[in-house]
Design a protein around this motif. Structure first.
Motif, mmCIF file in Angstrom:
data_model
loop_
_atom_site.group_PDB
_atom_site.id
_atom_site.type_symbol
_atom_site.label_atom_id
_atom_site.label_comp_id
_atom_site.label_asym_id
_atom_site.label_seq_id
_atom_site.Cartn_x
_atom_site.Cartn_y
_atom_site.Cartn_z
ATOM 1 N N ARG A 89 0.837 -1.206 0.000
ATOM 2 C CA ARG A 89 0.000 0.000 0.000
ATOM 3 C C ARG A 89 0.874 1.259 0.000
ATOM 4 O O ARG A 89 0.619 2.207 -0.744
ATOM 5 N N LEU A 90 1.916 1.231 0.826
ATOM 6 C CA LEU A 90 2.822 2.391 0.873
ATOM 7 C C LEU A 90 3.555 2.556 -0.455
ATOM 8 O O LEU A 90 3.724 3.675 -0.952
ATOM 9 N N GLN A 91 3.983 1.416 -1.032
ATOM 10 C CA GLN A 91 4.723 1.500 -2.301
ATOM 11 C C GLN A 91 3.837 2.029 -3.431
ATOM 12 O O GLN A 91 4.314 2.730 -4.314
ATOM 13 N N ARG A 92 2.531 1.688 -3.374
ATOM 14 C CA ARG A 92 1.624 2.193 -4.411
ATOM 15 C C ARG A 92 1.499 3.713 -4.343
ATOM 16 O O ARG A 92 1.149 4.353 -5.324
ATOM 17 N N GLY A 93 1.756 4.272 -3.191
ATOM 18 C CA GLY A 93 1.694 5.731 -3.039
ATOM 19 C C GLY A 93 2.955 6.422 -3.531
ATOM 20 O O GLY A 93 3.036 7.645 -3.514
ATOM 21 N N LEU A 94 3.941 5.642 -3.931
ATOM 22 C CA LEU A 94 5.185 6.213 -4.452
ATOM 23 C C LEU A 94 5.216 6.004 -5.962
ATOM 24 O O LEU A 94 4.844 4.942 -6.445
ATOM 25 N N GLY A 95 5.662 7.014 -6.666
ATOM 26 C CA GLY A 95 5.911 6.819 -8.093
ATOM 27 C C GLY A 95 7.398 6.620 -8.263
ATOM 28 O O GLY A 95 8.187 7.462 -7.851
ATOM 29 N N ILE A 96 7.771 5.472 -8.816
ATOM 30 C CA ILE A 96 9.198 5.139 -8.843
ATOM 31 C C ILE A 96 9.649 4.942 -10.287
ATOM 32 O O ILE A 96 8.966 4.272 -11.065
ATOM 33 N N THR A 97 10.783 5.538 -10.628
ATOM 34 C CA THR A 97 11.363 5.234 -11.941
ATOM 35 C C THR A 97 12.755 4.657 -11.733
ATOM 36 O O THR A 97 13.437 4.978 -10.757
ATOM 37 N N TYR A 98 13.133 3.793 -12.634
ATOM 38 C CA TYR A 98 14.413 3.098 -12.529
ATOM 39 C C TYR A 98 15.372 3.612 -13.603
ATOM 40 O O TYR A 98 14.942 4.257 -14.557
ATOM 41 N N GLN A 99 16.652 3.257 -13.432
ATOM 42 C CA GLN A 99 17.677 3.807 -14.325
ATOM 43 C C GLN A 99 17.384 3.522 -15.795
ATOM 44 O O GLN A 99 17.627 4.337 -16.656
ATOM 45 N N SER A 100 16.869 2.319 -16.070
ATOM 46 C CA SER A 100 16.645 1.937 -17.471
ATOM 47 C C SER A 100 15.251 2.298 -17.947
ATOM 48 O O SER A 100 14.895 2.009 -19.078
ATOM 49 N N GLY A 101 14.442 2.892 -17.098
ATOM 50 C CA GLY A 101 13.042 3.157 -17.465
ATOM 51 C C GLY A 101 12.139 2.033 -17.001
ATOM 52 O O GLY A 101 11.043 2.252 -16.541
ATOM 53 N N ALA A 102 12.632 0.784 -17.140
ATOM 54 C CA ALA A 102 11.928 -0.412 -16.664
ATOM 55 C C ALA A 102 10.502 -0.515 -17.203
ATOM 56 O O ALA A 102 9.587 -0.934 -16.500
ATOM 57 N N LEU A 103 10.333 -0.122 -18.472
ATOM 58 C CA LEU A 103 9.018 -0.341 -19.085
ATOM 59 C C LEU A 103 8.863 -1.826 -19.389
ATOM 60 O O LEU A 103 9.850 -2.523 -19.607
ATOM 61 N N PHE A 104 7.620 -2.300 -19.412
ATOM 62 C CA PHE A 104 7.389 -3.715 -19.712
ATOM 63 C C PHE A 104 7.521 -3.919 -21.228
ATOM 64 O O PHE A 104 6.785 -3.304 -22.000
ATOM 65 N N GLY A 105 8.443 -4.801 -21.609
ATOM 66 C CA GLY A 105 8.808 -4.954 -23.015
ATOM 67 C C GLY A 105 7.702 -5.470 -23.902
ATOM 68 O O GLY A 105 7.717 -5.251 -25.106
ATOM 69 N N SER A 106 6.729 -6.158 -23.318
ATOM 70 C CA SER A 106 5.687 -6.761 -24.154
ATOM 71 C C SER A 106 4.485 -5.838 -24.335
ATOM 72 O O SER A 106 3.531 -6.198 -25.011
ATOM 73 N N LEU A 107 4.528 -4.655 -23.707
ATOM 74 C CA LEU A 107 3.400 -3.723 -23.820
ATOM 75 C C LEU A 107 3.840 -2.478 -24.584
ATOM 76 O O LEU A 107 5.008 -2.090 -24.520
ATOM 77 N N THR A 108 2.893 -1.850 -25.299
ATOM 78 C CA THR A 108 3.221 -0.582 -25.959
ATOM 79 C C THR A 108 3.421 0.490 -24.888
ATOM 80 O O THR A 108 3.109 0.269 -23.707
ATOM 81 N N VAL A 109 3.914 1.646 -25.317
ATOM 82 C CA VAL A 109 4.149 2.732 -24.360
ATOM 83 C C VAL A 109 2.834 3.100 -23.666
ATOM 84 O O VAL A 109 2.770 3.219 -22.442
ATOM 85 N N LEU A 110 1.761 3.227 -24.453
ATOM 86 C CA LEU A 110 0.463 3.603 -23.872
ATOM 87 C C LEU A 110 0.012 2.544 -22.860
ATOM 88 O O LEU A 110 -0.465 2.881 -21.769
ATOM 89 N N GLU A 111 0.159 1.275 -23.226
ATOM 90 C CA GLU A 111 -0.268 0.197 -22.313
ATOM 91 C C GLU A 111 0.570 0.187 -21.045
ATOM 92 O O GLU A 111 0.085 -0.141 -19.965
ATOM 93 N N ASN A 112 1.848 0.550 -21.181
ATOM 94 C CA ASN A 112 2.706 0.643 -19.994
ATOM 95 C C ASN A 112 2.194 1.699 -19.029
ATOM 96 O O ASN A 112 2.147 1.478 -17.821
ATOM 97 N N ILE A 113 1.799 2.859 -19.582
ATOM 98 C CA ILE A 113 1.330 3.958 -18.722
ATOM 99 C C ILE A 113 -0.012 3.560 -18.095
ATOM 100 O O ILE A 113 -0.306 3.892 -16.954
ATOM 101 N N ARG A 114 -0.808 2.838 -18.882
ATOM 102 C CA ARG A 114 -2.151 2.451 -18.420
ATOM 103 C C ARG A 114 -2.102 1.321 -17.405
ATOM 104 O O ARG A 114 -3.066 1.107 -16.656
ATOM 105 N N PHE A 115 -0.985 0.589 -17.387
ATOM 106 C CA PHE A 115 -0.883 -0.634 -16.584
ATOM 107 C C PHE A 115 -1.310 -0.456 -15.124
ATOM 108 O O PHE A 115 -2.163 -1.204 -14.622
ATOM 109 N N PRO A 116 -0.766 0.533 -14.387
ATOM 110 C CA PRO A 116 -1.201 0.677 -12.986
ATOM 111 C C PRO A 116 -2.681 1.024 -12.864
ATOM 112 O O PRO A 116 -3.336 0.600 -11.912
ATOM 113 N N LEU A 117 -3.196 1.781 -13.844
ATOM 114 C CA LEU A 117 -4.626 2.118 -13.806
ATOM 115 C C LEU A 117 -5.467 0.872 -14.043
ATOM 116 O O LEU A 117 -6.514 0.677 -13.421
ATOM 117 N N ASP A 118 -5.006 -0.008 -14.955
ATOM 118 C CA ASP A 118 -5.717 -1.279 -15.212
ATOM 119 C C ASP A 118 -5.767 -2.126 -13.949
ATOM 120 O O ASP A 118 -6.759 -2.771 -13.651
#
Lengths: 267, 366
Positions: A89-118
């Motif tokens: 719950r505490l971690q969900r309240g933090l927005g975290i970015t990693y050195q490499s961006g850490a986007l999910f490789g199998s999702l488009t950019v839009l789907e990556n942004i939408r992922f937490p909302l989904d």
């Protein structure tokens, strides 16, 4: 869905408090006795030379690693002593970015942004797509919404990572080396985005970096780590640290002088 | 929460109160849209005077409601929004964040078949070119000392061979047990249990020893080769080798090909031995003793049966390693591509193993 505690706390509580933290791996200690607060709406930069434990400190602050000693409070609640549910719950309240961006490789950019909302909200698909596109617009990435992460440059990955970190309305954003390896224009754009988000949305930022220009431009306050003494050696406004610090190591860092500061370095 | 109140005034009032955040905005948004569509011909006033705070999702909600196309006289107006919150609502056009138009129309079945065929042809051409590169590197290795990095060959052989021994022993043993048991049950009805020895011997030595070992090898080592080289490609290690003026085939592929050709026959011999032992163990339950099994086996199979299996194993090893390495070098960008390369290496290897096995069978029989 329960709102993360960070936003429910009284506004006077520091957004993040680090209390006598000892960080390391196995028997190797990287940092000990680290204590500092991050106030709401503040941009705090953690800086220091490569290998001094900046990223490790951040990973301890966000609850990815357990510190050897000490505590980290997010909005007044300990993330170190929290059980798995509370920690999530505490971690969900933090927005975290990693050195490499850490986007999910199998999702488009839009789907990556939408992922937490989904995953965590019951917002309709069309509305989630709008939110994601507006976030991408904020980081100047809306044109790349249909592309896969593998097709993006390093700077684009990092900017998309920031947009994803903001998707759930996190009030505290933790950025690990956001401008490392970026060209000056992209890095300056990123700095501008960070300042705009803080000014407009009142977000709190903890930024790990050793990019001097970025530090001087965005940071309200800086905490400097040192690998040799394994401690925080300076804390304050970056420009004052640069100009008035009594510590030779701090002046060396800000003046980019690898030798003793008393010695003039010929370039 | 929105509270549509159409009774008191001509415009429909939607009240937003308290905090509008990602976790709360879903039902608010749905209700607001429902109100907008229900009162399509009436002006809508969003009363935001009691709105305390919003996050990015709340900003998107207000932007969406404000930007929805409405008929004249039925516009949406936001009232009472605190200036600090009003400043957050972007002033760009809705088209700036609209869904992008599809650039290409969807392909028809003929176009898709054509595209798939051309992709397969291109893949076959790349595979042939790769095999040519491998052959050239091998030829160079025969003529010049130092081309083959034997340290790397031993390291790959240990990982692909020695570490695979337990699983090959297990699969080989179980295979012998299963064959002997299944054939034994049928042969028992005809009083021909002794001929199960022939069946087990020929099947294990000529076919199943090499085949099962190859399938294990493809799943274990072929996939690993593709993933290792694929990751090196993604991390630009392959580019570093190229820009040193070196040949990635010699550096990355040749040691793996040689190691695979060396260890596959050895693993197959192990699978043969434990497979036959498993068969002997089962047939002991059918009153065929170990000595009788051994004596009958010597008469039933010859050295050529054993050699056929071993030669097949070497060819299978070469095939699996070549496909694994080729898939690794053909990896695109990103972690997903590495996974796809590993999967493709296993699937393609198994198909080719079966095809080559059929080819061997026809060749030897004729």
């Amino acid at each position: 869905m329960e709102r993360p505690a960070v936003s429910a706390q009284a506004q006077t509580t520091p957004a993040v408090s680090v209390r006598d933290l000892k960080v390391g791996y196995g028997s190797r200690v990287l940092l000990e006795g680290a204590s500092f607060d991050v106030q709401r709406g503040e941009i705090l930069v953690i800086l220091g030379a490569s290998g001094c434990g900046k990223s490790s400190l951040m990973k301890n602050m966000i609850g990815l690693y357990r510190p050897m000693a000490g505590d980290v409070l997010i909005g007044g609640e300990s993330i170190v002593r929290a059980g798995p549910t509370e920690k999530a719950r505490l971690q969900r309240g933090l927005g975290i970015t990693y050195q490499s961006g850490a986007l999910f490789g199998s999702l488009t950019v839009l789907e990556n942004i939408r992922f937490p909302l989904d995953e965590f909200t019951d917002i309709g698909l069309e509305q989630k797509n709008l939110i994601a596109r507006m976030l991408l617009h904020q980081v100047e990435m809306v044109e790349a919404q249909s592309r896969m992460p593998a097709e993006l440059s390093g700077g684009m990955l990092k900017r998309a990572g920031i947009a994803r970190a903001m998707a759930l309305g996190a009030e505290i954003l933790m950025l690990d080396e956001p401008s490392a390896g970026l060209d000056p224009i992209t890095a300056a754009n990123l700095d501008r985005t960070i300042l705009a988000l803080r000014d407009n949305l009142g977000l709190t930022f903890v930024v790990v970096t050793h990019e001097l220009q970025s530090i001087l431009k965005v940071a309200d306050r800086a905490v400097m780590l040192d690998a040799t003494s394994r401690s925080i050696i300076a804390e304050g406004v970056p420009s004052e640290l640069r100009d008035h610090s009594q510590d030779a190591r701090v002046r060396q860092f800000f003046n980019r002088r690898p030798d003793a500061p008393e010695t003039e370095v010929r370039r | 929460m929105p509270a549509p109140d159409a009774m008191k005034a001509d415009p429909v009032i939607l009240a937003l109160e308290g905090r509008v955040t990602a976790y709360l905005v879903g039902p608010i948004w749905a209700e607001a849209l429902e109100t907008l569509s229900r009162y399509a011909d009436r002006p809508i006033v969003i009363d935001a005077s009691r709105l305390e705070s919003i996050d990015d999702t709340g900003i998107a909600l207000l932007f969406d409601l404000k930007s929805r196309p409405r008929s004249v006289g039925a516009e949406v107006e936001i009232r009472g929004l605190a200036p600090s919150l009003a400043a957050l609502i972007p002033d760009y056009a809705p088209d700036d964040v609209a869904e992008p138009a599809r650039k290409w129309p969807p392909l028809g079945i003929i176009e898709r078949a054509g595209r798939a065929a051309s992709l397969q042809l291109a893949a076959a051409a790349r595979m042939l070119a790769f095999l040519g590169d491998c052959a050239a590197a091998l030829l160079q290795a025969f003529h010049r000392r130092g081309v083959i990095r034997w340290g790397e060959v031993l390291s790959v052989a240990a990982e692909a061979g020695a570490n695979a021994v337990p699983i090959v022993l297990l699969i080989g043993f179980l295979m012998g047990v299963i064959i002997a048991f299944e054939i034994g049950l049928v042969a028992q009805q005809f009083g021909a249990v002794i001929f199960v020895v022939d069946g087990v011997g020929v099947a294990v030595l000529r076919e199943l020893g090499a085949l099962m070992t190859a399938i294990v090898f493809a799943g274990r080592t072929g996939a690993a080769f593709a993933a290792q080289i694929g990751t090196q490609k993604v991390n630009e290690e392959v580019n570093a080798i190229l820009t040193f003026g070196l040949d990635p085939v010699r550096f990355l592929v040749l040691p793996r090909l040689i190691a695979a050709v060396l260890v596959m026959p050895l693993l197959t011999v192990l699978a043969d031995v434990v497979g036959i032992f498993g068969g002997a163990l089962v047939l002991a339950g059918f009153n065929i003793g170990f000595v009788q099994f051994y004596n009958h086996l010597l008469g039933a199979v010859g050295i050529e049966d054993f050699l056929v299996g071993v030669v097949k194993a070497a060819v299978f090893g070469l095939t699996i390693a070549a496909i694994g390495c080729q898939r690794g070098l053909a990896t695109g960008a990103g972690a997903t591509s590495v996974g796809l390369s590993a999967t493709s290496a296993v699937v393609t290897s198994i198909i080719w193993i079966v095809v080559l096995d059929g080819f061997f069978t026809v060749l030897i029989s004729s």
